[in-house]
Each structure stands twice: as C-alpha cells, then as structure tokens.
Write a protein that holds these residues in place. Structure first.
Motif, short mmCIF file in Angstrom:
data_model
loop_
_atom_site.label_atom_id
_atom_site.label_comp_id
_atom_site.label_asym_id
_atom_site.label_seq_id
_atom_site.Cartn_x
_atom_site.Cartn_y
_atom_site.Cartn_z
N VAL A 15 1.73 -1.99 5.51
CA VAL A 15 2.67 -1.25 6.34
C VAL A 15 2.22 0.21 6.35
N TYR A 16 1.94 0.75 7.52
CA TYR A 16 1.54 2.15 7.66
C TYR A 16 2.80 3.00 7.71
N VAL A 17 2.86 4.01 6.84
CA VAL A 17 4.08 4.79 6.67
C VAL A 17 3.77 6.28 6.61
N ARG A 18 4.80 7.07 6.77
CA ARG A 18 4.66 8.53 6.70
C ARG A 18 4.41 9.00 5.27
N ASP A 19 5.14 8.42 4.31
CA ASP A 19 5.07 8.85 2.91
C ASP A 19 5.04 7.61 2.02
N VAL A 20 3.89 7.32 1.45
CA VAL A 20 3.69 6.10 0.66
C VAL A 20 4.64 6.03 -0.53
N HIS A 60 -2.47 7.92 8.65
CA HIS A 60 -3.81 8.39 8.99
C HIS A 60 -4.76 8.18 7.82
N GLN A 61 -4.79 6.98 7.31
CA GLN A 61 -5.67 6.59 6.21
C GLN A 61 -7.12 6.65 6.70
N ARG A 62 -7.96 7.38 6.04
CA ARG A 62 -9.34 7.60 6.47
C ARG A 62 -10.14 6.30 6.61
N MET A 125 12.69 3.35 6.65
CA MET A 125 12.70 4.79 6.91
C MET A 125 11.67 5.23 7.94
N ASP A 126 10.73 4.34 8.30
CA ASP A 126 9.76 4.64 9.35
C ASP A 126 10.07 3.92 10.66
N GLY A 127 11.20 3.23 10.71
CA GLY A 127 11.60 2.53 11.93
C GLY A 127 11.11 1.10 12.03
N ASN A 128 10.41 0.59 11.00
CA ASN A 128 9.91 -0.79 11.02
C ASN A 128 11.07 -1.77 10.81
#
Length: 138
Positions: A15-20, A60-62, A125-128
């Motif tokens: 799950v891609y999130v703003r704050d891990v 934005h994981q590299r 909290m990220d809308g998922n």
C-alpha cells in the motif's frame, strides 16, 4: 504446467501511503494488526497479517518511481481504487466500530451480503478502501 515451473506464492500487498510510520500505527490501532517491521528509514513497514504480508511504502519510493509513473491516491470524496484491502473477523460489527473509533472514515456500515459475507467498508488515512468482512463459508 511447464516442466520445472514453480508455483507462485502470494507474498505481499503493498500500500503506497503518505507516511509509512503513521499508516502502520493507524492499521495496528484501527484493524488490530501488530506491526511486524518498521525499517529505520521509515520507507517500509509490515503488518502481521497471516500467510501474506501487508506492507507500506512511500508514494514516491525510489525503487518504483521509474516503473509506472507517480502513484495517485484516491480522492476520498469521489474516487475508488481498483484494489481494496480486506480483513476478516469473527465479529464484523465490533471490528468496524474499532476501526471508526481509531480514525477510519466510515463508508458503509456492515450488512449481510447475498454471497454469505457480512461486510462493511471504511477508508484509511490515505483514502484507500478497507473491507471489514466475515469469512465466506461454502
């Protein structure tokens, strides 16, 4: 199946999130999962979630930025991702209340579905979208 082929084992839902760190703590509180791992860089976290792993990584994981462009989070008011996370509980109503009491945004209260599952939906909290459901017995 081809000779020598290996059967896949489902390993992760990422799950891609703003704050891990905040997302891992939120899932632990809202859905009752223990945080298995939070790396020192705070760019990866994992939950204790049974046979497979639910993991969190920054938007934005590299390692993945160049693969498919920028990750887009759903607009909590109008959009829905094509993937949802589902947790199964014996007491769906209590699990739904716990999630909402710990910051999950209610989408639809638990109700019995025609296919034999009781389920309700919340947003993280990220809308998922997260489904809180019962196990479907055949």
């Amino acid at each position: 199946m081809a000779s020598g082929a290996v059967s896949p084992a489902f390993a992760y839902t990422i799950v891609y999130v703003r704050d891990v760190e905040k997302s891992a703590a939120f899932y632990a509180a809202a859905f009752g999962s223990a945080v298995r791992r939070l790396d020192q860089s705070h760019k990866w976290a994992e939950l204790e979630s049974g046979a497979t792993t639910i993991a969190f990584t920054p938007l934005h994981q590299r390692e993945t930025d160049g693969l498919s462009g920028e990750v887009q989070l759903p607009d909590a008011a109008a959009a829905r991702d094509p993937v949802e996370v589902c947790f199964v509980y014996a007491d769906v109503d209590a699990a739904y209340r716990r999630a909402v009491e710990n910051g999950a945004v209610p989408v639809s209260a638990p109700e019995q579905k025609p296919w034999g599952q009781k389920s309700g939906f919340v947003r993280d909290m990220d809308g998922n979208i997260v489904r809180i459901g019962s196990h479907v017995r055949e």
